[in-house]
Write a protein that holds these residues in place. Structure first.
Motif, mmCIF file in Angstrom:
data_model
loop_
_atom_site.group_PDB
_atom_site.id
_atom_site.type_symbol
_atom_site.label_atom_id
_atom_site.label_comp_id
_atom_site.label_asym_id
_atom_site.label_seq_id
_atom_site.Cartn_x
_atom_site.Cartn_y
_atom_site.Cartn_z
ATOM 1 N N TRP A 194 45.550 14.640 4.491
ATOM 2 C CA TRP A 194 46.422 15.352 3.568
ATOM 3 C C TRP A 194 47.784 14.694 3.372
ATOM 4 O O TRP A 194 48.519 15.058 2.457
ATOM 5 N N LEU B 170 54.629 15.811 -2.723
ATOM 6 C CA LEU B 170 53.266 16.158 -2.307
ATOM 7 C C LEU B 170 53.204 16.357 -0.800
ATOM 8 O O LEU B 170 52.599 17.323 -0.311
ATOM 9 N N GLN C 63 52.004 19.712 1.321
ATOM 10 C CA GLN C 63 50.787 19.637 2.124
ATOM 11 C C GLN C 63 51.062 19.813 3.622
ATOM 12 O O GLN C 63 50.260 20.408 4.341
ATOM 13 N N ILE D 53 43.539 16.714 -1.617
ATOM 14 C CA ILE D 53 44.551 17.472 -2.360
ATOM 15 C C ILE D 53 44.106 18.907 -2.636
ATOM 16 O O ILE D 53 44.875 19.853 -2.448
ATOM 17 N N LEU E 30 45.596 22.569 -1.194
ATOM 18 C CA LEU E 30 46.049 23.481 -2.252
ATOM 19 C C LEU E 30 45.428 24.860 -2.061
ATOM 20 O O LEU E 30 46.112 25.893 -2.166
ATOM 21 N N GLN F 218 51.133 19.354 -5.988
ATOM 22 C CA GLN F 218 49.686 19.171 -5.877
ATOM 23 C C GLN F 218 49.039 19.195 -7.259
ATOM 24 O O GLN F 218 48.177 18.359 -7.562
#
Length: 405
Positions: free
Chosen positions: A243, A280, A284, A330, A334, A348
């Protein structure tokens, strides 16, 4: 445990490639004990012949942004062509062999692939010889790799299944060390550093990681002395790699290629792309079950790794099979954000949008991505992202697939 000291203790290895020589062989060298490796090639004998010609020693170059350092690795004491079935059976049946490691890449874990059947045959020979228990250590980028290998081996075990269940420990691991293919320039670099011409040289990044969970009933090298970590559960560390590192790679492979970049370091040097990756990572990391002390220093190392211009990690290579990678890198985090009540994840969604653009605007690297692009092409931008999320998000507990090292 490291077991009772004996002489000539052996690790057998299947898959004698550059990654093994940069990773498990490096850890065994730096364990500074009496374990040595008998390594078998996969389909091609070339690496075994190359190493045999120089008594199994080779040069390992660590390539940092500011220069190279070299060392000689001598932990491999035998290198055997993979088609030598007799040597394979004898090695696995030998009581001095306490560990089997393997790097056969993800397809090698399929039930109908060669490695599970080969391992089952070796374990049958070990049972017949009375050699006792052994640990098998998977070193490929598949979450739950030890469990997956156990299931594939048991499918070939037949009358040996009960003995394997009782006597063979299948160890789950997370491995990480970027190791590009060796080039003629690398051979020359080794000669300049050491004064020796070494066609078996391996080049790798300074960073390395090995996280393991499982038992070693016949002992093991002191890999922890070289920095390996033995943990109760590898799953959070698998997620950290997938991730953060792998998701960052996927985003850069899409956005970077759209902007004309060829490598991770080139794309990461672009301020806008780096900001997108950082955003991102922020979203995450919030759903990775690890404390900050296991995330902050690791991300600092990751920034250095991404920025290293002397390790050419190509974006076109990373982009292959992206339709299988985006869901677990991803879309799975999410989904977890939403389940945790943290919202949809703007970064994301933006990463998914960049990936979709790359499918539609760049030549497809494989047939699956071409099929996905054709499905999405008639839709609007927003509909495309929602469609990908709705149809490609993996179900909870679905086994994700990893990537190349």
């Amino acid at each position: 445990m490291t077991g009772t000291p004996t002489t000539d203790r052996r690790v057998a290895h299947l898959g004698l490639g550059a990654f093994h020589r940069a990773h498990q062989a490096w850890y065994t060298e730096h364990a500074h004990d009496d374990w040595r490796i008998t390594a078998f090639t996969g389909r091609r004998p070339d690496a075994a012949r190359l190493l045999a010609a120089q008594r199994f020693a080779y040069t390992l170059i660590e390539r940092a942004a500011d220069g190279d350092t070299a060392e000689t690795i001598r932990s491999i004491s035998a290198a055997v062509p993979g088609d030598d079935a007799r040597a394979w059976l004898d090695t696995i049946a030998d009581p001095r062999t306490g560990v089997l490691t393997l790097t056969v890449t993800e397809p090698g874990y399929a039930v109908d692939a060669g490695p599970p059947a080969r391992i089952a045959a070796g374990l049958s020979a070990r049972r017949a010889s009375g050699a006792g228990a052994i640990a098998i250590v998977s070193c490929d980028n598949l979450p739950g790799n030890g469990r997956m290998l156990r299931d594939a081996v048991l499918a070939h075990a037949r009358a040996d299944a009960a003995w394997i269940t009782e006597n063979v420990a299948f160890v789950d691991t997370v491995v990480d060390r970027i190791t590009p293919a060796t080039t003629p320039a690398d051979v020359e670099a080794a000669r300049e550093l050491t004064g020796v011409s070494d066609p078996a040289v391996v080049v790798t990044e300074p960073f390395t990681e090995w996280i393991l969970h499982g038992e070693f009933p016949a002992g093991r090298p002191a890999w922890d002395a070289a920095g390996a970590r033995f943990v109760d559960d590898v799953a959070p560390y698998e997620e950290r790699k997938l991730w953060l590192l792998n998701a960052g790679h996927t985003l850069l492979a899409a956005s970077g290629r759209l902007d004309g970049y060829e490598t991770v370091s080139e794309a990461f040097a672009d301020d806008a792309l780096r900001d997108a990756v950082e955003a991102l990572w922020t979203e995450q990391r919030a759903v990775i079950d690890l404390p900050p002390e296991d995330l902050d220093p690791w991300l600092d190392d990751l920034r250095i790794r991404f920025a290293n211009p002397r390790i050419a990690h190509r974006l076109d290579q990373i982009s292959r099979d992206s339709a299988a990678k985006v869901p677990v890198r991803i879309l799975a985090p999410l989904r977890r954000r939403r389940e945790a009540g943290l919202g949809g994840g703007e970064a994301q969604r933006a990463a998914v949008g960049s990936w979709i653009r790359s499918l539609l605007e760049l030549p497809p690297p494989d047939r699956t991505t071409l099929d996905v692009a054709r499905m999405l092409e008639p839709l609007s931008d927003g509909e495309r992202i929602d469609t990908v999320i709705a149809h490609l998000t993996p179900r909870p507990h679905q086994n994700p697939q990893g990537d190349t090292k």
